[in-house]
Design a protein around this motif. Structure first.
Motif, PDB file in Angstrom:
ATOM      1  N   TRP A 386     -34.567  16.614  33.747  1.00 15.46           N
ATOM      2  CA  TRP A 386     -33.921  17.806  33.188  1.00 15.46           C
ATOM      3  C   TRP A 386     -32.414  17.583  33.169  1.00 15.46           C
ATOM      4  N   VAL A 387     -31.783  17.918  32.049  1.00 13.85           N
ATOM      5  CA  VAL A 387     -30.346  17.688  31.877  1.00 13.85           C
ATOM      6  C   VAL A 387     -29.553  18.782  32.596  1.00 13.85           C
ATOM      7  N   ASP A 388     -28.697  18.376  33.525  1.00 12.77           N
ATOM      8  CA  ASP A 388     -27.872  19.279  34.315  1.00 12.77           C
ATOM      9  C   ASP A 388     -26.499  19.449  33.652  1.00 12.77           C
ATOM     10  N   LEU A 389     -25.656  20.304  34.236  1.00 19.98           N
ATOM     11  CA  LEU A 389     -24.338  20.591  33.673  1.00 19.98           C
ATOM     12  C   LEU A 389     -23.251  20.449  34.728  1.00 19.98           C
ATOM     13  N   ALA A 390     -22.123  19.869  34.332  1.00 22.51           N
ATOM     14  CA  ALA A 390     -20.944  19.767  35.199  1.00 22.51           C
ATOM     15  C   ALA A 390     -19.739  20.317  34.431  1.00 22.51           C
ATOM     16  N   PHE A 391     -18.964  21.177  35.082  1.00 21.68           N
ATOM     17  CA  PHE A 391     -17.813  21.811  34.458  1.00 21.68           C
ATOM     18  C   PHE A 391     -16.531  21.483  35.223  1.00 21.68           C
ATOM     19  N   ALA A 392     -15.466  21.190  34.469  1.00 20.24           N
ATOM     20  CA  ALA A 392     -14.135  21.010  35.046  1.00 20.24           C
ATOM     21  C   ALA A 392     -13.377  22.322  34.869  1.00 20.24           C
ATOM     22  N   ASN A 393     -12.970  22.922  35.986  1.00 21.05           N
ATOM     23  CA  ASN A 393     -12.417  24.273  35.964  1.00 21.05           C
ATOM     24  C   ASN A 393     -10.992  24.336  36.506  1.00 21.05           C
ATOM     25  N   GLY A 394     -10.266  25.349  36.084  1.00 14.90           N
ATOM     26  CA  GLY A 394      -8.920  25.612  36.573  1.00 14.90           C
ATOM     27  C   GLY A 394      -8.204  26.549  35.619  1.00 14.90           C
ATOM     28  N   HIS A 395      -7.501  27.521  36.151  1.00 14.91           N
ATOM     29  CA  HIS A 395      -6.843  28.534  35.321  1.00 14.91           C
ATOM     30  C   HIS A 395      -5.607  27.950  34.644  1.00 14.91           C
ATOM     31  N   ILE A 396      -5.092  28.649  33.614  1.00 13.36           N
ATOM     32  CA  ILE A 396      -3.851  28.235  32.961  1.00 13.36           C
ATOM     33  C   ILE A 396      -2.641  28.957  33.529  1.00 13.36           C
ATOM     34  N   ASN A 397      -2.868  30.041  34.280  1.00 13.65           N
ATOM     35  CA  ASN A 397      -1.774  30.828  34.841  1.00 13.65           C
ATOM     36  C   ASN A 397      -1.564  30.431  36.299  1.00 13.65           C
ATOM     37  N   ASP A 398      -0.445  29.777  36.594  1.00 13.62           N
ATOM     38  CA  ASP A 398      -0.215  29.309  37.960  1.00 13.62           C
ATOM     39  C   ASP A 398       0.078  30.446  38.928  1.00 13.62           C
ATOM     40  N   LEU A 399       0.236  31.674  38.412  1.00 11.12           N
ATOM     41  CA  LEU A 399       0.426  32.851  39.263  1.00 11.12           C
ATOM     42  C   LEU A 399      -0.835  33.708  39.326  1.00 11.12           C
ATOM     43  N   ALA A 400      -1.967  33.145  38.935  1.00  7.97           N
ATOM     44  CA  ALA A 400      -3.208  33.911  38.859  1.00  7.97           C
ATOM     45  C   ALA A 400      -3.600  34.518  40.198  1.00  7.97           C
ATOM     46  N   ASP A 401      -3.356  33.814  41.285  1.00  6.13           N
ATOM     47  CA  ASP A 401      -3.747  34.320  42.598  1.00  6.13           C
ATOM     48  C   ASP A 401      -3.058  35.646  42.918  1.00  6.13           C
ATOM     49  N   ASP A 402      -1.833  35.831  42.450  1.00  8.69           N
ATOM     50  CA  ASP A 402      -1.061  37.022  42.771  1.00  8.69           C
ATOM     51  C   ASP A 402      -1.143  38.105  41.699  1.00  8.69           C
ATOM     52  N   LEU A 403      -1.315  37.700  40.435  1.00  6.37           N
ATOM     53  CA  LEU A 403      -1.191  38.659  39.340  1.00  6.37           C
ATOM     54  C   LEU A 403      -2.514  39.093  38.739  1.00  6.37           C
ATOM     55  N   LEU A 404      -3.586  38.318  38.923  1.00  3.23           N
ATOM     56  CA  LEU A 404      -4.841  38.602  38.250  1.00  3.23           C
ATOM     57  C   LEU A 404      -5.926  38.982  39.246  1.00  3.23           C
ATOM     58  N   VAL A 405      -6.978  39.567  38.723  1.00  2.00           N
ATOM     59  CA  VAL A 405      -8.071  40.078  39.542  1.00  2.00           C
ATOM     60  C   VAL A 405      -9.282  39.145  39.436  1.00  2.00           C
ATOM     61  N   ALA A 406      -9.908  38.838  40.547  1.00  2.00           N
ATOM     62  CA  ALA A 406     -11.191  38.127  40.601  1.00  2.00           C
ATOM     63  C   ALA A 406     -11.128  36.706  40.053  1.00  2.00           C
ATOM     64  N   THR A 407      -9.954  36.075  40.102  1.00  2.11           N
ATOM     65  CA  THR A 407      -9.857  34.683  39.695  1.00  2.11           C
ATOM     66  C   THR A 407      -8.700  34.023  40.420  1.00  2.11           C
ATOM     67  N   THR A 408      -8.592  32.714  40.336  1.00  5.58           N
ATOM     68  CA  THR A 408      -7.542  31.958  41.008  1.00  5.58           C
ATOM     69  C   THR A 408      -7.032  30.866  40.087  1.00  5.58           C
ATOM     70  N   PHE A 409      -5.879  30.278  40.428  1.00  5.27           N
ATOM     71  CA  PHE A 409      -5.332  29.164  39.657  1.00  5.27           C
ATOM     72  C   PHE A 409      -6.165  27.901  39.913  1.00  5.27           C
ATOM     73  N   ARG A 410      -6.230  27.480  41.166  1.00  3.93           N
ATOM     74  CA  ARG A 410      -7.110  26.366  41.530  1.00  3.93           C
ATOM     75  C   ARG A 410      -8.533  26.888  41.670  1.00  3.93           C
ATOM     76  N   GLN A 411      -9.467  26.188  41.057  1.00  6.61           N
ATOM     77  CA  GLN A 411     -10.855  26.637  41.054  1.00  6.61           C
ATOM     78  C   GLN A 411     -11.791  25.475  41.363  1.00  6.61           C
ATOM     79  N   PRO A 412     -12.951  25.769  41.915  1.00  5.17           N
ATOM     80  CA  PRO A 412     -13.917  24.692  42.148  1.00  5.17           C
ATOM     81  C   PRO A 412     -14.526  24.223  40.833  1.00  5.17           C
ATOM     82  N   ASN A 413     -14.682  22.919  40.687  1.00  5.87           N
ATOM     83  CA  ASN A 413     -15.532  22.444  39.616  1.00  5.87           C
ATOM     84  C   ASN A 413     -16.961  22.889  39.906  1.00  5.87           C
TER      85      ASN A 413
END
Length: 562
Positions: A386-413
């Motif tokens: 069965w074919v699995d999926l791998a995603f490369a993740n990370g926000h574009i807003n380096d202030l996401a941790d402070d300014l946005l809700v329910a997300t972060t700048f650095r994210q787990p793949n």
């Protein structure tokens, strides 16, 4: 001076997450719903120890210029003909006229066991002074001399390097007529007009000048601007002249007929009519599906076929693409990572060439709602069939941790296991792959020659990631490498693997995909409990078919047209 100001709501849609709703049924009925997770090994990060030392230079400044945050891709290809995967990495640099222009890129030679040597200088791939900020790359045998050449995209004129046959590259003036002068986020080579040589499609982002960019703010703080403030850049299609040069054919071919802001493209025979089509991921605009008439003229059918919009019928911020037969029904489905709050899209291929978006019922929505994805890979990581999926993740807003809700700048793949057509988080196997980062491009291939799939990830202002797939797989494997008479990948070739019980697995060799990246050009099938497939069947774009009876397992079968 004009300052663009945003609320958190206008920065992205649907950040305050509740219950994730949706429609659609699973990809296929699953007999494995309650199956225990198998965790034969993890993805271990070994880049530095294996000599793959590289860092994408985003040119971060207090001006918060938009190009600084989008990052680049990764290309895995056999540059010197020794049948192992070398690594080319677009590395950014600097783009603003107020700084000394300096493109950056790296090339690493593989010894066959995933130990690498930086030979960028020796092979002729050091950028020249004044070269533009480097973003992505694509490979093909442009001049049909039996080796793979390299096309590098930039924030400005793109570059073409021809391989001399030994893995040394010679730069071609004006990229052989395909230099352009746009923000080129991705490119693919494919034979659009069935004349035997690979043409070129370049996915361009927005009309942009870093020295004219207006400042944007959120909550009184300077942030990176969003693409809705910029006009779409026209994508470009170049026909191969047959001598290593190109002639632009964009307007006449039809591919400039719709708005873009394109970030990813894959060349694939969607309707299986023996020519290559183009599926393009667009940021904040509808995705496009350019259906080829067989002679290199295209019409966008994304809307009528069901792959233009997200699950709620809206345009989304699409960043990457992967296509594979995820439900084992003999055709290609598509996965598109999107902005945080939008969930990643999964389009199931239906009879008749149409698609249904099923991210929620397939288990993808709940695991991706807070993430922002760029690159994506569809491969069978545990070789269970069965074919699995791998995603490369990370926000574009380096202030996401402070300014946005329910997300972060650095994210787990994210690594998702395909369990009978539904996708589940796979923490037992993720290992180092799930450490928070700001990831962009991702490419896959067997870098250490052990038969399973490894990953290389480009990360924003962080070391390049090399993730080797460790441990014992669930089953054996078999791989097909369709090649043209020149030895170049035969993009568009279809492969069916017939198992001993008469059922079949399906794959197609596609060009491009992910985000600014190119993976190993082979089709690898995990065998699970199968011990001896009965046949390997290849259909070429010419329509000719070949069959290998009782093919050897744990082997890559290099195939040439009849």
């Amino acid at each position: 001076m004009t300052v663009w100001t945003f609320s958190a709501r206008t920065l992205f849609v649907g950040l305050i997450l509740g219950v994730v709703l949706g429609c659609g049924k699973p990809l296929s009925p699953s007999a494995e719903e309650t199956e225990e997770f198998l965790a034969p090994g993890q993805l271990h990060e070994v880049a530095s120890a294996r000599g793959l030392k590289f860092r994408f230079r985003s040119d971060v400044s207090n001006r918060k210029l938009m190009y600084e945050t989008l990052g680049g891709g990764v290309v895995l290809f056999d540059a010197d003909g020794d049948r192992d995967l070398d690594v080319f990495v677009p590395g950014g640099g600097s783009a603003a006229a107020s700084t000394a222009q300096s493109a950056y890129q790296g090339f690493f030679r593989n010894d066959g066991r995933a130990t690498f040597e930086n030979v960028t200088v020796e092979v002729g791939l050091v950028p020249l002074p004044g070269d533009a900020f480097t973003l992505a790359a694509a490979v093909s045998d442009v001049d049909a001399d039996g080796d793979l050449d390299l096309y590098v995209t930039s924030l400005g004129p793109n570059r073409l390097y021809l391989n001399d046959g030994s893995g040394h590259f010679v730069r071609v003036d004006q990229a052989g007529g395909a230099a352009g002068d746009a923000w080129s986020a991705a490119a693919v080579f494919f034979d659009a007009d069935a004349d035997g040589d690979d043409d070129l499609y370049v996915a361009n982002y927005v009309e942009y000048d870093p020295d004219d960019e207006l400042p944007c703010t959120l909550g009184g703080l300077r942030i990176y601007c969003t693409p809705d403030l910029f006009a779409s850049a026209d994508n470009q299609y170049y026909r191969n002249d047959g001598d290593g040069g190109f002639t632009e054919f964009s307007g006449r071919s039809g591919v400039q007929a719709s708005a873009g802001k394109s970030l990813a493209v894959v060349a694939v025979d969607v309707d299986r009519d023996l020519d290559l089509d183009l599926y393009v991921a667009n940021d904040t605009n509808a995705n496009t599906l350019w259906i080829n008439d067989g002679a290199g003229y295209f019409q966008d059918e994304a809307l009528i076929r069901g792959v233009a919009l997200g699950r709620d019928g809206r345009e989304e911020a699409s960043m990457g693409i992967a296509v594979a037969d995820l439900d084992r029904d003999g055709d290609l489905d598509a996965v598109v990572p999107n902005f945080s709050g939008e969930v990643y899209s999964l389009y199931r291929h239906e009879p008749g060439g149409f698609f249904t978006e099923i991210a929620t019922s397939a288990g993808l929505a709940a695991t991706t709602a807070s993430l922002l994805g760029f690159g994506v890979i569809a491969e069978d990581f545990d070789l269970d069939g069965w074919v699995d999926l791998a995603f490369a993740n990370g926000h574009i807003n380096d202030l996401a941790d402070d300014l946005l809700v329910a997300t972060t700048f650095r994210q787990p793949n994210l690594l998702l296991r395909n369990v009978g057509g539904r996708f589940r988080p796979w923490p037992e196997r993720e290992g180092d792959f799930s450490m928070p980062n700001v990831a962009r491009g991702i490419a896959s291939g067997d870098l250490d020659g052990d038969g399973d799939v490894d990953l290389v990830v480009s990360r924003l202002d962080q070391p390049l990631g090399l993730f080797l797939n460790a441990g014992q797989p669930v089953g054996a494997w078999i791989a097909a490498a369709p090649r043209l008479s020149s030895g170049a990948p035969a993009f568009g070739a279809e492969v069916r693997l017939r198992l001993s019980d008469g059922t079949e697995r399906y794959g197609q060799l596609v060009s491009g995909g992910s985000y600014g990246s190119q993976s190993e050009p082979i089709l690898r099938f995990g065998l699970g409990e199968e011990t001896q497939p009965s046949a390997l069947i290849i259909r070429w774009l010419s329509g000719a078919e070949q069959q290998i009876d009782h093919p050897e397992i744990r082997q890559v079968h290099y195939l040439a047209p009849p």
